[in-house]
Design a protein around this motif. Structure first.
Motif, PDB file in Angstrom:
ATOM      1  N   MET A  73       0.820  -1.203   0.000  1.00 63.41           N
ATOM      2  CA  MET A  73       0.000   0.000   0.000  1.00 63.41           C
ATOM      3  C   MET A  73       0.861   1.263   0.000  1.00 63.41           C
ATOM      4  O   MET A  73       0.584   2.192  -0.724  1.00 63.41           O
ATOM      5  CB  MET A  73      -0.920  -0.057   1.218  1.00 63.41           C
ATOM      6  CG  MET A  73      -1.533   1.245   1.597  1.00 63.41           C
ATOM      7  SD  MET A  73      -3.203   1.366   1.031  1.00 63.41           S
ATOM      8  CE  MET A  73      -3.622   2.960   1.603  1.00 63.41           C
ATOM      9  N   THR A  74       1.894   1.314   0.844  1.00 63.11           N
ATOM     10  CA  THR A  74       2.729   2.512   0.924  1.00 63.11           C
ATOM     11  C   THR A  74       3.954   2.433   0.017  1.00 63.11           C
ATOM     12  O   THR A  74       4.770   3.342   0.024  1.00 63.11           O
ATOM     13  CB  THR A  74       3.180   2.761   2.376  1.00 63.11           C
ATOM     14  OG1 THR A  74       3.884   1.611   2.835  1.00 63.11           O
ATOM     15  CG2 THR A  74       2.003   3.077   3.279  1.00 63.11           C
ATOM     16  N   ASP A  75       4.072   1.349  -0.766  1.00 63.44           N
ATOM     17  CA  ASP A  75       5.228   1.220  -1.663  1.00 63.44           C
ATOM     18  C   ASP A  75       5.283   2.341  -2.690  1.00 63.44           C
ATOM     19  O   ASP A  75       6.349   2.787  -3.073  1.00 63.44           O
ATOM     20  CB  ASP A  75       5.214  -0.135  -2.382  1.00 63.44           C
ATOM     21  CG  ASP A  75       5.513  -1.275  -1.432  1.00 63.44           C
ATOM     22  OD1 ASP A  75       6.078  -1.005  -0.355  1.00 63.44           O
ATOM     23  OD2 ASP A  75       5.174  -2.413  -1.771  1.00 63.44           O
ATOM     24  N   TRP A  76       4.124   2.812  -3.130  1.00 64.92           N
ATOM     25  CA  TRP A  76       4.112   3.887  -4.118  1.00 64.92           C
ATOM     26  C   TRP A  76       4.696   5.168  -3.521  1.00 64.92           C
ATOM     27  O   TRP A  76       5.280   5.971  -4.242  1.00 64.92           O
ATOM     28  CB  TRP A  76       2.701   4.111  -4.678  1.00 64.92           C
ATOM     29  CG  TRP A  76       1.739   4.720  -3.690  1.00 64.92           C
ATOM     30  CD1 TRP A  76       0.983   4.068  -2.785  1.00 64.92           C
ATOM     31  CD2 TRP A  76       1.467   6.106  -3.526  1.00 64.92           C
ATOM     32  NE1 TRP A  76       0.249   4.961  -2.046  1.00 64.92           N
ATOM     33  CE2 TRP A  76       0.526   6.230  -2.491  1.00 64.92           C
ATOM     34  CE3 TRP A  76       1.912   7.255  -4.161  1.00 64.92           C
ATOM     35  CZ2 TRP A  76       0.035   7.459  -2.064  1.00 64.92           C
ATOM     36  CZ3 TRP A  76       1.418   8.473  -3.728  1.00 64.92           C
ATOM     37  CH2 TRP A  76       0.495   8.564  -2.685  1.00 64.92           C
ATOM     38  N   LEU A  77       4.546   5.366  -2.201  1.00 62.52           N
ATOM     39  CA  LEU A  77       5.151   6.534  -1.557  1.00 62.52           C
ATOM     40  C   LEU A  77       6.676   6.485  -1.659  1.00 62.52           C
ATOM     41  O   LEU A  77       7.317   7.511  -1.857  1.00 62.52           O
ATOM     42  CB  LEU A  77       4.726   6.621  -0.092  1.00 62.52           C
ATOM     43  CG  LEU A  77       3.299   7.079   0.180  1.00 62.52           C
ATOM     44  CD1 LEU A  77       2.960   6.950   1.659  1.00 62.52           C
ATOM     45  CD2 LEU A  77       3.090   8.505  -0.300  1.00 62.52           C
ATOM     46  N   ALA A  78       7.238   5.294  -1.535  1.00 61.96           N
ATOM     47  CA  ALA A  78       8.695   5.151  -1.672  1.00 61.96           C
ATOM     48  C   ALA A  78       9.142   5.497  -3.087  1.00 61.96           C
ATOM     49  O   ALA A  78      10.200   6.101  -3.286  1.00 61.96           O
ATOM     50  CB  ALA A  78       9.125   3.738  -1.297  1.00 61.96           C
ATOM     51  N   SER A  79       8.333   5.164  -4.082  1.00 64.51           N
ATOM     52  CA  SER A  79       8.725   5.434  -5.469  1.00 64.51           C
ATOM     53  C   SER A  79       8.666   6.920  -5.818  1.00 64.51           C
ATOM     54  O   SER A  79       9.366   7.357  -6.733  1.00 64.51           O
ATOM     55  CB  SER A  79       7.853   4.624  -6.440  1.00 64.51           C
ATOM     56  OG  SER A  79       6.518   5.073  -6.391  1.00 64.51           O
ATOM     57  N   VAL A  80       7.855   7.678  -5.098  1.00 61.82           N
ATOM     58  CA  VAL A  80       7.765   9.121  -5.373  1.00 61.82           C
ATOM     59  C   VAL A  80       8.450   9.954  -4.284  1.00 61.82           C
ATOM     60  O   VAL A  80       8.287  11.174  -4.234  1.00 61.82           O
ATOM     61  CB  VAL A  80       6.293   9.590  -5.554  1.00 61.82           C
ATOM     62  CG1 VAL A  80       5.673   8.933  -6.772  1.00 61.82           C
ATOM     63  CG2 VAL A  80       5.475   9.348  -4.302  1.00 61.82           C
ATOM     64  N   TYR A  81       9.249   9.302  -3.441  1.00 61.23           N
ATOM     65  CA  TYR A  81       9.889   9.972  -2.320  1.00 61.23           C
ATOM     66  C   TYR A  81      10.659  11.240  -2.715  1.00 61.23           C
ATOM     67  O   TYR A  81      10.458  12.287  -2.089  1.00 61.23           O
ATOM     68  CB  TYR A  81      10.789   8.995  -1.551  1.00 61.23           C
ATOM     69  CG  TYR A  81      11.664   9.662  -0.530  1.00 61.23           C
ATOM     70  CD1 TYR A  81      11.118  10.146   0.660  1.00 61.23           C
ATOM     71  CD2 TYR A  81      13.028   9.822  -0.745  1.00 61.23           C
ATOM     72  CE1 TYR A  81      11.912  10.783   1.601  1.00 61.23           C
ATOM     73  CE2 TYR A  81      13.829  10.449   0.185  1.00 61.23           C
ATOM     74  CZ  TYR A  81      13.269  10.923   1.352  1.00 61.23           C
ATOM     75  OH  TYR A  81      14.057  11.550   2.289  1.00 61.23           O
ATOM     76  N   PRO A  82      11.532  11.197  -3.721  1.00 64.43           N
ATOM     77  CA  PRO A  82      12.273  12.434  -4.052  1.00 64.43           C
ATOM     78  C   PRO A  82      11.342  13.580  -4.453  1.00 64.43           C
ATOM     79  O   PRO A  82      11.597  14.740  -4.106  1.00 64.43           O
ATOM     80  CB  PRO A  82      13.169  12.026  -5.227  1.00 64.43           C
ATOM     81  CG  PRO A  82      13.253  10.544  -5.164  1.00 64.43           C
ATOM     82  CD  PRO A  82      11.964  10.071  -4.561  1.00 64.43           C
ATOM     83  N   TRP A  83      10.271  13.284  -5.157  1.00 70.34           N
ATOM     84  CA  TRP A  83       9.315  14.310  -5.567  1.00 70.34           C
ATOM     85  C   TRP A  83       8.556  14.860  -4.365  1.00 70.34           C
ATOM     86  O   TRP A  83       8.328  16.075  -4.260  1.00 70.34           O
ATOM     87  CB  TRP A  83       8.341  13.743  -6.601  1.00 70.34           C
ATOM     88  CG  TRP A  83       9.015  13.460  -7.897  1.00 70.34           C
ATOM     89  CD1 TRP A  83       9.471  12.253  -8.337  1.00 70.34           C
ATOM     90  CD2 TRP A  83       9.339  14.405  -8.910  1.00 70.34           C
ATOM     91  NE1 TRP A  83      10.054  12.382  -9.567  1.00 70.34           N
ATOM     92  CE2 TRP A  83       9.983  13.704  -9.950  1.00 70.34           C
ATOM     93  CE3 TRP A  83       9.153  15.782  -9.053  1.00 70.34           C
ATOM     94  CZ2 TRP A  83      10.443  14.327 -11.098  1.00 70.34           C
ATOM     95  CZ3 TRP A  83       9.600  16.403 -10.209  1.00 70.34           C
ATOM     96  CH2 TRP A  83      10.237  15.676 -11.208  1.00 70.34           C
ATOM     97  N   THR A  84       8.170  13.974  -3.477  1.00 67.54           N
ATOM     98  CA  THR A  84       7.455  14.395  -2.270  1.00 67.54           C
ATOM     99  C   THR A  84       8.341  15.276  -1.405  1.00 67.54           C
ATOM    100  O   THR A  84       7.907  16.319  -0.905  1.00 67.54           O
ATOM    101  CB  THR A  84       6.983  13.168  -1.458  1.00 67.54           C
ATOM    102  OG1 THR A  84       6.241  12.307  -2.315  1.00 67.54           O
ATOM    103  CG2 THR A  84       6.142  13.570  -0.268  1.00 67.54           C
ATOM    104  N   LYS A  85       9.587  14.878  -1.257  1.00 69.33           N
ATOM    105  CA  LYS A  85      10.534  15.656  -0.459  1.00 69.33           C
ATOM    106  C   LYS A  85      10.767  17.036  -1.077  1.00 69.33           C
ATOM    107  O   LYS A  85      10.775  18.040  -0.368  1.00 69.33           O
ATOM    108  CB  LYS A  85      11.857  14.886  -0.331  1.00 69.33           C
ATOM    109  CG  LYS A  85      12.830  15.484   0.633  1.00 69.33           C
ATOM    110  CD  LYS A  85      14.039  14.562   0.766  1.00 69.33           C
ATOM    111  CE  LYS A  85      15.049  15.091   1.738  1.00 69.33           C
ATOM    112  NZ  LYS A  85      16.212  14.193   1.862  1.00 69.33           N
TER     113      LYS A  85
END
Length: 148
Positions: free
Chosen positions: A1-13
């Motif tokens: 479920m939260t794996d997609w957050l890891a894939s967009v981490y640099p963008w989120t940061k």
């Protein structure tokens, strides 16, 4: 479920950092506008009316959206796997300082309404309160970078 957050981490940061910069700019500037309002905007007309418009627009169109974006991106970072270790002290000090920053933001909203009604505080008080976001920023940055 939260794996997609890891894939967009640099963008989120990156989005989080940009939102924080925008929010902090307003938190630094609005108390300064309050000083001018309290000291030079006491009579009807200019500059009082201009200051009221500037204060409202800064809160409504810059600080409000920036604070929401900061919170959304920040919470996304919190829920990204492997980013925050809640057994350490730093996430708690940062979270406390961010909550305090949010309370300060809401205090500014209340003060803006008071000033608009001609009931604001003194320039000296607003000068002192202008230091609050700086102190909170120091705690937040040291928490995240030094991880004390």
């Amino acid at each position: 479920m939260t794996d997609w957050l890891a894939s967009v981490y640099p963008w989120t940061k990156a989005f989080h950092v940009m939102a924080v910069i925008s929010w902090m700019a307003g938190l630094f500037y609005l108390p300064r506008l309050f000083v001018y309002h309290a000291e030079r905007g006491t009579s009807a007309g200019e500059p009082r009316e201009s200051l009221k418009i500037m204060e409202y627009k800064l809160l409504r169109f810059i600080m409000g959206p920036a604070s929401i974006a900061t919170w959304v991106a920040g919470l996304a970072l919190v829920f990204t796997p492997g980013i925050v270790d809640w057994t350490m002290v730093w996430p708690w000090t940062k979270a406390t300082a961010v909550l305090a920053m949010t309370v300060f933001h809401h205090w500014l909203m209340i003060e803006r309404k008071k000033l608009a009604r001609g009931e604001g505080s003194t320039g000296r008080r607003y000068r002192l309160m202008n230091e609050v976001p700086t102190l909170l920023m120091v705690v937040i940055v040291l928490s995240v970078i030094v991880k004390f």
